[in-house]
Design a protein around this motif. Structure first.
Motif, PDB file in Angstrom:
ATOM      1  N   ALA A  38       0.743  -1.056  -0.082  1.00  0.00           N
ATOM      2  CA  ALA A  38      -0.159   0.169  -0.048  1.00  0.00           C
ATOM      3  C   ALA A  38       0.891   1.333   0.050  1.00  0.00           C
ATOM      4  O   ALA A  38       0.646   2.091  -0.528  1.00  0.00           O
ATOM      5  N   ALA A  39       2.115   1.279   0.883  1.00  0.00           N
ATOM      6  CA  ALA A  39       2.874   2.369   0.717  1.00  0.00           C
ATOM      7  C   ALA A  39       3.299   2.419  -0.642  1.00  0.00           C
ATOM      8  O   ALA A  39       3.503   3.625  -0.908  1.00  0.00           O
ATOM      9  N   HIS A  40       3.735   1.483  -1.372  1.00  0.00           N
ATOM     10  CA  HIS A  40       4.495   1.626  -2.700  1.00  0.00           C
ATOM     11  C   HIS A  40       3.242   2.268  -3.604  1.00  0.00           C
ATOM     12  O   HIS A  40       3.692   3.190  -4.287  1.00  0.00           O
ATOM     13  N   ASP A  41       2.004   1.811  -3.412  1.00  0.00           N
ATOM     14  CA  ASP A  41       1.020   2.367  -4.281  1.00  0.00           C
ATOM     15  C   ASP A  41       1.005   3.869  -3.989  1.00  0.00           C
ATOM     16  O   ASP A  41       0.632   4.649  -4.975  1.00  0.00           O
ATOM     17  N   ALA A  42       1.031   4.135  -2.686  1.00  0.00           N
ATOM     18  CA  ALA A  42       0.823   5.627  -2.432  1.00  0.00           C
ATOM     19  C   ALA A  42       1.790   6.408  -3.048  1.00  0.00           C
ATOM     20  O   ALA A  42       1.625   7.532  -3.489  1.00  0.00           O
ATOM     21  N   ARG A  43       3.090   5.973  -2.977  1.00  0.00           N
ATOM     22  CA  ARG A  43       4.256   6.652  -3.679  1.00  0.00           C
ATOM     23  C   ARG A  43       4.300   6.993  -5.036  1.00  0.00           C
ATOM     24  O   ARG A  43       4.798   7.932  -5.589  1.00  0.00           O
ATOM     25  N   VAL A  44       3.568   5.955  -5.687  1.00  0.00           N
ATOM     26  CA  VAL A  44       3.492   6.034  -7.273  1.00  0.00           C
ATOM     27  C   VAL A  44       2.271   6.450  -7.887  1.00  0.00           C
ATOM     28  O   VAL A  44       1.898   6.092  -8.876  1.00  0.00           O
ATOM     29  N   ALA A  45       1.298   6.891  -6.795  1.00  0.00           N
ATOM     30  CA  ALA A  45       0.172   7.555  -7.307  1.00  0.00           C
ATOM     31  C   ALA A  45       0.039   8.231  -8.506  1.00  0.00           C
ATOM     32  O   ALA A  45       0.833   9.173  -8.594  1.00  0.00           O
ATOM     33  N   SER A  46      -1.033   8.333  -9.163  1.00  0.00           N
ATOM     34  CA  SER A  46      -1.273   9.058 -10.374  1.00  0.00           C
ATOM     35  C   SER A  46      -1.470  10.410 -10.131  1.00  0.00           C
ATOM     36  O   SER A  46      -2.879  10.742  -9.492  1.00  0.00           O
ATOM     37  N   PRO A  47      -0.907  11.572 -10.416  1.00  0.00           N
ATOM     38  CA  PRO A  47      -1.510  12.872  -9.802  1.00  0.00           C
ATOM     39  C   PRO A  47      -2.560  13.270 -10.420  1.00  0.00           C
ATOM     40  O   PRO A  47      -3.371  14.034  -9.790  1.00  0.00           O
ATOM     41  N   GLY A  48      -2.780  12.937 -11.826  1.00  0.00           N
ATOM     42  CA  GLY A  48      -3.971  13.284 -12.350  1.00  0.00           C
ATOM     43  C   GLY A  48      -5.338  12.681 -11.914  1.00  0.00           C
ATOM     44  O   GLY A  48      -6.104  13.274 -11.572  1.00  0.00           O
ATOM     45  N   TRP A  49      -5.177  11.268 -11.706  1.00  0.00           N
ATOM     46  CA  TRP A  49      -6.344  10.718 -11.041  1.00  0.00           C
ATOM     47  C   TRP A  49      -6.532  11.166  -9.537  1.00  0.00           C
ATOM     48  O   TRP A  49      -7.689  11.523  -8.872  1.00  0.00           O
ATOM     49  N   LEU A  50      -5.592  11.550  -8.886  1.00  0.00           N
ATOM     50  CA  LEU A  50      -5.826  12.257  -7.471  1.00  0.00           C
ATOM     51  C   LEU A  50      -6.432  13.377  -7.666  1.00  0.00           C
ATOM     52  O   LEU A  50      -7.284  13.823  -6.744  1.00  0.00           O
ATOM     53  N   ALA A  51      -6.041  14.433  -8.543  1.00  0.00           N
ATOM     54  CA  ALA A  51      -6.768  15.539  -8.573  1.00  0.00           C
ATOM     55  C   ALA A  51      -8.209  15.306  -8.966  1.00  0.00           C
ATOM     56  O   ALA A  51      -9.100  16.117  -8.559  1.00  0.00           O
ATOM     57  N   ALA A  52      -8.666  14.414 -10.026  1.00  0.00           N
ATOM     58  CA  ALA A  52      -9.863  14.353 -10.381  1.00  0.00           C
ATOM     59  C   ALA A  52     -10.552  13.981  -9.003  1.00  0.00           C
ATOM     60  O   ALA A  52     -11.849  14.261  -9.009  1.00  0.00           O
ATOM     61  N   GLY A  53     -10.258  12.839  -8.300  1.00  0.00           N
ATOM     62  CA  GLY A  53     -10.791  12.313  -7.119  1.00  0.00           C
ATOM     63  C   GLY A  53     -11.074  13.539  -6.181  1.00  0.00           C
ATOM     64  O   GLY A  53     -12.250  13.676  -5.649  1.00  0.00           O
ATOM     65  N   LEU A  54      -9.954  14.471  -5.880  1.00  0.00           N
ATOM     66  CA  LEU A  54     -10.307  15.406  -5.014  1.00  0.00           C
ATOM     67  C   LEU A  54     -11.558  16.519  -5.673  1.00  0.00           C
ATOM     68  O   LEU A  54     -12.149  16.969  -4.885  1.00  0.00           O
ATOM     69  N   ALA A  55     -11.588  16.802  -6.953  1.00  0.00           N
ATOM     70  CA  ALA A  55     -12.491  17.639  -7.737  1.00  0.00           C
ATOM     71  C   ALA A  55     -13.751  17.133  -7.488  1.00  0.00           C
ATOM     72  O   ALA A  55     -14.763  17.810  -6.919  1.00  0.00           O
ATOM     73  N   LEU A  56     -14.113  15.630  -7.740  1.00  0.00           N
ATOM     74  CA  LEU A  56     -15.201  14.855  -7.410  1.00  0.00           C
ATOM     75  C   LEU A  56     -15.680  14.912  -5.798  1.00  0.00           C
ATOM     76  O   LEU A  56     -16.871  15.127  -5.722  1.00  0.00           O
ATOM     77  N   THR A  57     -14.657  14.797  -4.949  1.00  0.00           N
ATOM     78  CA  THR A  57     -15.053  14.870  -3.599  1.00  0.00           C
ATOM     79  C   THR A  57     -15.623  16.253  -3.260  1.00  0.00           C
ATOM     80  O   THR A  57     -16.430  16.556  -2.601  1.00  0.00           O
ATOM     81  N   ALA A  58     -14.903  17.586  -4.054  1.00  0.00           N
ATOM     82  CA  ALA A  58     -15.391  18.803  -3.514  1.00  0.00           C
ATOM     83  C   ALA A  58     -16.672  18.784  -4.055  1.00  0.00           C
ATOM     84  O   ALA A  58     -17.609  19.561  -3.514  1.00  0.00           O
ATOM     85  N   VAL A  59     -17.264  18.405  -5.286  1.00  0.00           N
ATOM     86  CA  VAL A  59     -18.757  18.435  -5.824  1.00  0.00           C
ATOM     87  C   VAL A  59     -19.493  17.737  -5.038  1.00  0.00           C
ATOM     88  O   VAL A  59     -20.597  18.320  -4.464  1.00  0.00           O
ATOM     89  N   SER A  60     -18.945  16.654  -4.368  1.00  0.00           N
ATOM     90  CA  SER A  60     -19.919  16.042  -3.380  1.00  0.00           C
ATOM     91  C   SER A  60     -20.118  16.537  -2.226  1.00  0.00           C
ATOM     92  O   SER A  60     -21.058  16.657  -1.652  1.00  0.00           O
ATOM     93  N   PHE A  61     -19.111  17.378  -1.686  1.00  0.00           N
ATOM     94  CA  PHE A  61     -19.061  18.253  -0.705  1.00  0.00           C
ATOM     95  C   PHE A  61     -20.123  19.353  -0.777  1.00  0.00           C
ATOM     96  O   PHE A  61     -20.772  19.765   0.042  1.00  0.00           O
TER      97      PHE A  61
END
Length: 324
Positions: free
Chosen positions: A34-57
């Motif tokens: 899991a730590a390895h996955d976090a280190r190589v996480a895709s910034p684009g998908w993370l930004a998309a997830g955060l944007a969708l979370t903001a819409v949900s908020f």
């Protein structure tokens, strides 16, 4: 009876429950992976997830605010947004799942009166629960081969229970006036006051058909966006978890937040989520990473809530000490 309640509320039991959940997470998930996955996480998908979370908020603000403002139009949307963010902050720092509702209720009742404030919280909660139930039912139907008949039956029962709760809210009537017995015990008096507050809340929103419809529709859409956000975060970590799986897994894991045998569900929530994902075929390293990222999903909004609370405390030092 009182001894049972004191045991359930004890700090030791809560800590033990959270430790048990953490052990479940350690046993189920591969945290090194899991730590390895976090280190190589895709910034684009993370930004998309955060944007969708903001819409949900924002959807959460609207579904609550439309009921509160329907009762008292003087309440500003800026205030509703601030209180919503403060409730997220409270959920992160206080060891109870009800902390967020308590913050919202105090501010809503102060701004719009007890009946309208309680009614807006009750209606918003029921709308959100209905959205979660319907999306969960759809997920259970889609994944019935993975989870089987018990989960599908539980989803049907939960959706039915929320439907019954809405019927009760929409058909509540004011009882005939009668004198309250003077010799009623303290517990009975508190129970009667709680029932009376809920009844007043139901009456405050019962006839507001338009705001209720908007609240329910926004809740359904907001929950769908939330599932898409979780799917985006999973993609960022390299795990192809479909939203339908989150639709089933998230409600089950959220039950842990209401467990008295944990500190706000910490540990239990992550362990249960990881266990469900692994059961559905997600690899242990991905399951661990996803369950931990879900916990961090609302952290930016909790930070915003902390800033909003500090600003409100400076403006009204005597009236805004909700958390301290």
């Amino acid at each position: 009876m009182s001894s049972h309640r004191s045991i359930l509320r004890s700090r030791g039991l809560r800590v033990a429950g959270s430790v048990l959940g953490i052990l479940l997470l350690l046993r189920t998930a591969d945290l090194r992976g899991a730590a390895h996955d976090a280190r190589v996480a895709s910034p684009g998908w993370l930004a998309a997830g955060l944007a969708l979370t903001a819409v949900s908020f924002v959807a959460g603000i609207v579904q609550w605010g439309v009921l509160l403002r329907g009762a008292q139009s003087m309440v500003r949307w800026r205030s509703v947004a601030s209180w919503q963010a403060q409730s997220v902050f409270a959920c992160h720092v206080l060891p109870t799942a009800a902390a967020g509702d308590a913050v919202r209720a105090v501010n809503a009742c102060r701004a719009a009166g007890s009946g309208a404030g309680i009614g807006s919280i009750l209606g918003s909660r029921l709308a959100g629960s209905l959205g979660m139930a319907l999306w969960g039912l759809a997920g259970a139907i889609t994944l019935r081969g993975t989870f089987g008949a018990p989960v599908l039956a539980a989803a049907v029962l939960y959706a039915g229970a929320i439907g019954v709760a809405w019927i009760i809210v929409l058909t509540t009537t004011r009882p005939a006036a009668r004198d309250e017995p003077h010799r009623r015990g303290g517990l009975a008096r508190r129970g009667a006051r709680a029932i009376a507050s809920l009844r007043d809340g139901c009456l405050a929103i019962r006839d507001r058909t338009g705001p209720i419809v908007v609240c329910v529709v926004v809740a359904l859409a907001g929950w769908g966006v939330q599932l898409l956000a979780l799917g985006a975060f999973a993609q960022a970590l390299g795990a192809g978890v479909p939203p339908t799986l989150f639709a089933v897994a998230l409600p089950i894991s959220l039950i842990a937040t209401w467990s008295p045998a944990s500190v706000n569900g910490v540990g239990l929530r992550e362990g249960v989520m990881a266990g469900i994902l692994v059961h559905a075929g997600v690899s242990p390293d991905h399951a661990g990473a996803v369950s931990l990222v879900i916990d961090l999903q609302m952290l930016p909004f909790a930070v915003g809530g902390a800033l909003a609370w500090l600003a409100a405390r400076r403006r009204e030092p005597a009236a805004s000490g909700l958390l301290g």
